[in-house]
Enzyme design. Sequence first.
Site, PDB file in Angstrom:
ATOM      1  N   GLN A  57      -5.024  -1.333   9.394  1.00 37.45           N
ATOM      2  CA  GLN A  57      -4.369  -2.731   9.332  1.00 37.45           C
ATOM      3  C   GLN A  57      -5.348  -4.020  10.238  1.00 37.45           C
ATOM      4  OE1 GLN A  57      -3.695  -3.149   5.794  1.00 37.45           O
ATOM      5  NE2 GLN A  57      -4.066  -5.744   5.745  1.00 37.45           N
ATOM      6  N   LYS A  81       1.213  -0.607  -0.443  1.00 34.35           N
ATOM      7  CA  LYS A  81       0.300  -0.058   0.335  1.00 34.35           C
ATOM      8  C   LYS A  81       0.449   1.354   0.564  1.00 34.35           C
ATOM      9  CE  LYS A  81      -3.809  -2.617   2.038  1.00 34.35           C
ATOM     10  NZ  LYS A  81      -4.127  -2.463   3.216  1.00 34.35           N
ATOM     11  N   ASP A 127     -10.809   3.231   4.147  1.00 34.14           N
ATOM     12  CA  ASP A 127     -10.971   1.140   3.604  1.00 34.14           C
ATOM     13  C   ASP A 127     -12.601   0.808   3.657  1.00 34.14           C
ATOM     14  OD1 ASP A 127      -8.899  -0.882   4.280  1.00 34.14           O
ATOM     15  OD2 ASP A 127      -8.562  -0.037   6.452  1.00 34.14           O
TER      16      ASP A 127
END
Length: 293
Positions: A96, A52, A119
């Site tokens: 995460q 990412k 997200d």
Amino acid sequence: MELIDGKWLSKEIKKEIAAQVDQIIAGGGKQPHLAAVLIGEDPASQVYVRNKVKACDLVGFKSTLIKKDASISEAELLQIVEDLNNDPDIDGFIVQLPLPKHIDEIKVTLAIDPKKDVDGFHPMNVGRMTIGLPAYLPATPFGIMQMLDKYHINVAGKECVVLGRSNIVGTPISLLLSRKANPGNATVILCHSMTQNIKDLCRRADVLVVAMGKPLFVTADMVKEGAVIIDVGMNRIDDPSAPKGTRLVGDVDFDAVADKCSFITPVPGGVGPMTITSLLMNTLKANQKEIYG
Ligand code: GUN
């Protein structure tokens, strides 16, 4: 059979994002900035987060990686989230998952400012998506929708069978496929661990989305001639004939089913690369205040 090439498509989208970043900066705008919080040493999470951050560099975004030991307390992590919520230079950020067992993932997700939740995991974004309001869409379903769109795969009125009901993939892709939009307007059957006659349901599918985490689960006898197959699985299995003794496979037995499909996503190189591109697109939307104004 035509391959849905996520690697190629994600590169094309990244080129478009990079061009938009150039324009924003040339116009005196602020450079998009994504932050990622990584807790602990989970090997898969480390790879995902590294990719990412790398993708941010590639398109001209600023990125910040906040890496903390697995022993961090929940209160300390919540403070990091609060600081990111309040940092005007951060357009969007992710924490995460999975988190260490002593930290409540829901509590952390709820603490993220929905405006920075690139997200798309916060209930505000999930709810907005559900009723068709602008929202950050979760990366994997968003990536799948873009693949269907770019390959002109019309799902309207078709039977779509989704295997797996996770919050991250199965549940949101079911909503997106069935909502009144394009792509969308499909008839969706969402299957899970309690579903009976799963093989029969798969055989009916015009479009089969598989996100179960079970290597090679879908076999040729479960696939209708001409079906579209989207394989979200990413499993490492033993293979003595492979150079490393292991290989990556999806939830679908690609070699067995490929000839029966009209379209199929490979693993690797299918859905995977699209998820990172979706995160970049959401970050650009955050930078441009597209969702919440
Ligand atoms: N873990 C697995 N997939 C994801 C994702 O898309 N976002 C975050 N934050 N964690 C994940």
